[in-house]
Design a protein around this motif. Structure first.
Motif, PDB file in Angstrom:
ATOM      1  N   UNK A 167       6.984   5.425  -9.141  1.00 52.27           N
ATOM      2  CA  UNK A 167       5.678   4.582  -8.308  1.00 52.27           C
ATOM      3  C   UNK A 167       6.049   4.085  -7.493  1.00 52.27           C
ATOM      4  N   UNK A 168       6.942   3.422  -6.695  1.00 51.84           N
ATOM      5  CA  UNK A 168       7.602   2.716  -5.584  1.00 51.84           C
ATOM      6  C   UNK A 168       6.816   4.106  -4.019  1.00 51.84           C
ATOM      7  N   UNK A 169       7.545   5.261  -4.499  1.00 52.78           N
ATOM      8  CA  UNK A 169       7.614   6.590  -3.390  1.00 52.78           C
ATOM      9  C   UNK A 169       5.482   7.132  -3.659  1.00 52.78           C
ATOM     10  N   UNK A 170       4.838   6.705  -4.629  1.00 54.49           N
ATOM     11  CA  UNK A 170       3.399   7.447  -5.335  1.00 54.49           C
ATOM     12  C   UNK A 170       2.620   6.739  -3.201  1.00 54.49           C
ATOM     13  N   UNK A 171       1.178   6.918  -4.141  1.00 52.54           N
ATOM     14  CA  UNK A 171       0.111   6.897  -3.303  1.00 52.54           C
ATOM     15  C   UNK A 171      -0.610   5.918  -3.768  1.00 52.54           C
ATOM     16  N   UNK A 172      -0.283   4.307  -4.307  1.00 54.07           N
ATOM     17  CA  UNK A 172      -0.229   3.380  -5.005  1.00 54.07           C
ATOM     18  C   UNK A 172       1.226   2.291  -4.870  1.00 54.07           C
ATOM     19  N   UNK A 173       1.937   3.104  -4.290  1.00 49.28           N
ATOM     20  CA  UNK A 173       3.279   2.256  -4.243  1.00 49.28           C
ATOM     21  C   UNK A 173       3.418   1.152  -3.528  1.00 49.28           C
ATOM     22  N   UNK A 174       4.352   1.738  -2.213  1.00 45.33           N
ATOM     23  CA  UNK A 174       5.018   1.386  -0.995  1.00 45.33           C
ATOM     24  C   UNK A 174       5.369   2.097   0.236  1.00 45.33           C
ATOM     25  N   UNK A 192       0.803  -0.705  -0.216  1.00 47.01           N
ATOM     26  CA  UNK A 192       0.335   0.239   0.029  1.00 47.01           C
ATOM     27  C   UNK A 192       1.112   1.076  -0.035  1.00 47.01           C
ATOM     28  N   UNK A 193       0.394   2.093  -1.237  1.00 48.98           N
ATOM     29  CA  UNK A 193       1.407   3.276  -1.200  1.00 48.98           C
ATOM     30  C   UNK A 193       0.907   4.171   0.460  1.00 48.98           C
ATOM     31  N   UNK A 194      -0.112   4.400   1.162  1.00 52.95           N
ATOM     32  CA  UNK A 194       0.145   4.827   2.545  1.00 52.95           C
ATOM     33  C   UNK A 194      -0.896   4.397   2.902  1.00 52.95           C
ATOM     34  N   UNK A 195      -0.991   5.119   4.357  1.00 53.78           N
ATOM     35  CA  UNK A 195      -2.629   3.723   5.402  1.00 53.78           C
ATOM     36  C   UNK A 195      -2.912   5.097   5.665  1.00 53.78           C
ATOM     37  N   UNK A 196      -4.913   4.762   5.371  1.00 51.00           N
ATOM     38  CA  UNK A 196      -5.402   5.960   5.712  1.00 51.00           C
ATOM     39  C   UNK A 196      -5.682   5.488   6.535  1.00 51.00           C
ATOM     40  N   UNK A 197      -6.532   6.220   7.272  1.00 48.58           N
ATOM     41  CA  UNK A 197      -7.387   6.040   8.637  1.00 48.58           C
ATOM     42  C   UNK A 197      -8.432   4.743   8.959  1.00 48.58           C
ATOM     43  N   UNK A 198      -8.892   4.760   7.168  1.00 47.20           N
ATOM     44  CA  UNK A 198     -10.421   3.975   7.103  1.00 47.20           C
ATOM     45  C   UNK A 198      -9.123   2.518   6.794  1.00 47.20           C
ATOM     46  N   UNK A 199      -7.905   2.253   6.704  1.00 49.24           N
ATOM     47  CA  UNK A 199      -7.261   1.137   6.937  1.00 49.24           C
ATOM     48  C   UNK A 199      -6.746   1.538   8.202  1.00 49.24           C
ATOM     49  N   UNK A 200      -6.367   1.611   9.274  1.00 43.84           N
ATOM     50  CA  UNK A 200      -5.992   2.403  10.103  1.00 43.84           C
ATOM     51  C   UNK A 200      -6.970   1.308  11.429  1.00 43.84           C
ATOM     52  N   UNK A 201      -8.755   1.833  10.863  1.00 43.98           N
ATOM     53  CA  UNK A 201      -9.760   0.982  11.436  1.00 43.98           C
ATOM     54  C   UNK A 201     -10.174   0.035  11.803  1.00 43.98           C
ATOM     55  N   UNK A 202      -9.346  -1.241  10.398  1.00 44.38           N
ATOM     56  CA  UNK A 202      -9.874  -2.222  10.309  1.00 44.38           C
ATOM     57  C   UNK A 202      -8.509  -3.005  11.284  1.00 44.38           C
ATOM     58  N   UNK A 203      -7.650  -2.547  10.996  1.00 48.57           N
ATOM     59  CA  UNK A 203      -5.834  -2.507  12.487  1.00 48.57           C
ATOM     60  C   UNK A 203      -6.355  -2.698  13.148  1.00 48.57           C
ATOM     61  N   UNK A 204      -6.720  -1.729  13.797  1.00 46.12           N
ATOM     62  CA  UNK A 204      -6.224  -0.693  15.246  1.00 46.12           C
ATOM     63  C   UNK A 204      -6.062  -1.846  16.397  1.00 46.12           C
ATOM     64  N   UNK A 205      -5.528  -2.191  17.197  1.00 44.72           N
ATOM     65  CA  UNK A 205      -5.486  -2.748  17.991  1.00 44.72           C
ATOM     66  C   UNK A 205      -5.231  -4.111  18.041  1.00 44.72           C
ATOM     67  N   UNK A 206      -5.150  -4.521  16.600  1.00 47.44           N
ATOM     68  CA  UNK A 206      -4.487  -6.374  16.527  1.00 47.44           C
ATOM     69  C   UNK A 206      -3.728  -6.878  17.797  1.00 47.44           C
ATOM     70  N   UNK A 207      -3.345  -8.401  18.014  1.00 46.04           N
ATOM     71  CA  UNK A 207      -2.359  -8.643  18.600  1.00 46.04           C
ATOM     72  C   UNK A 207      -1.016  -8.852  18.075  1.00 46.04           C
ATOM     73  N   UNK A 208      -0.983  -9.017  16.911  1.00 41.73           N
ATOM     74  CA  UNK A 208       0.078  -8.909  15.958  1.00 41.73           C
ATOM     75  C   UNK A 208      -0.219  -8.714  15.004  1.00 41.73           C
ATOM     76  N   UNK A 209       0.718  -7.548  13.818  1.00 43.40           N
ATOM     77  CA  UNK A 209       1.108  -7.253  13.135  1.00 43.40           C
ATOM     78  C   UNK A 209       1.730  -7.746  11.517  1.00 43.40           C
ATOM     79  N   UNK A 210       1.424  -8.042  10.234  1.00 44.73           N
ATOM     80  CA  UNK A 210       1.720  -8.431   9.282  1.00 44.73           C
ATOM     81  C   UNK A 210       2.380  -7.330   8.576  1.00 44.73           C
ATOM     82  N   UNK A 211       3.409  -6.153   8.478  1.00 45.99           N
ATOM     83  CA  UNK A 211       3.057  -4.685   8.414  1.00 45.99           C
ATOM     84  C   UNK A 211       4.455  -4.225   7.724  1.00 45.99           C
ATOM     85  N   UNK A 212       4.075  -3.830   6.402  1.00 47.79           N
ATOM     86  CA  UNK A 212       5.152  -3.699   4.751  1.00 47.79           C
ATOM     87  C   UNK A 212       5.694  -2.291   5.779  1.00 47.79           C
ATOM     88  N   UNK A 213       7.146  -2.966   5.704  1.00 51.46           N
ATOM     89  CA  UNK A 213       8.236  -1.660   5.839  1.00 51.46           C
ATOM     90  C   UNK A 213       8.752  -2.002   4.626  1.00 51.46           C
TER      91      UNK A 213
END
Length: 262
Positions: free
Chosen positions: A184-191, A144-165
């Protein structure tokens, strides 16, 4: 519920999730032979897999899906647009193994509820998944190119995350990639970069024991030590000291992490 990041990086991605009754994969971005080897490294078999949940049609996420489906009769789940985009890439998959998993819906398999959510990536309809069992929660978010508030709402409070870095911005900017690929990588549809990932992490972790697996690291524009250091420093800037209740873990491009309880 237990999981292992079988392998994660620029060349391929796959995540294994199980409980006492079911076993699943999120993506199968390696050859069927490599998938067999990765599963054997956990003492598991591809024959055990009850379903593969596809995130999007890029090769590093679907490379092995067609052969695995035909070899083992494994059910494959994806949204309609992703099915359309990957049909010509994975070959014939029998109709009885093709299942639709719509965006932002929940499907249940015994005691595990799996929730899909949209991300921002240059695929036709990319989505990732949150696995719930009782009061435990595993959130998977990469590509994902960015983590939106909507995405954060789904994942918030997880006990374990597999998170892109995915990348270090300076390494990417100074590296050998053509400017079009860098853009492309730096864009909002990249990483997401190490620092941007950490800022998002700071907004979704809660004050409880939390595992974060740093994943989808670029082989050219990142390093495990650098990713861990950058994420640690950024989290500390945001008031979260790693090692207290937030614990960072590496993933590898070609071997599984330890199978751990969510």
């Amino acid at each position: 519920m237990r999981f292992s990041v079988l392998a994660s990086g620029s060349s391929g991605n796959a995540i294994y999730i199980e409980n006492d009754n079911h076993a699943f994969l999120v993506d199968a971005g390696f050859s069927a032979k490599k998938m067999d080897s990765l599963m054997a490294g956990l003492g598991r078999s591809m024959k055990q897999i009850d379903g593969i949940f596809v995130t999007h049609e890029h090769s590093d996420h679907i490379k092995g899906i067609g052969v695995v489906a035909r070899k083992y009769g494994t059910p494959i789940y994806a949204n309609e647009k992703t099915w359309q985009a990957m049909d010509s890439l994975v070959g014939n998959i029998p109709l009885e193994q093709r299942f639709q998993f719509d965006m932002e819906t929940v499907q249940s398999f015994g005691s595990i509820d799996i929730q899909s959510f949209a991300v921002s990536h240059d695929a036709v309809d990319p989505m990732f998944y949150v696995f719930h069992e009782k009061d435990r929660k595993l959130a998977i978010i990469t590509d994902t190119g960015y983590v939106s508030d909507r995405m954060k709402g789904y994942i918030k409070g997880a006990d374990s995350f597999v998170f892109e870095s995915n990348h270090d911005v300076s390494m990417l900017q100074m590296g050998r990639y053509p400017w079009s690929v860098k853009r492309r990588i730096l864009s909002d549809v990249g990483h997401v970069s190490n620092e941007d990932a950490a800022v998002a992490m700071s907004e979704v972790v809660e004050q409880k024991e939390t595992k974060i697996y740093l994943s989808h690291l670029s082989k050219d524009n990142n390093m495990k030590d650098l990713a861990r250091m950058s994420v640690t420093q950024t989290l500390e800037t945001c008031g979260i000291i790693t090692g207290e209740y937030v614990h960072l873990h590496d993933t590898d491009a070609d071997q599984p992490t330890e199978l751990v309880t969510v």
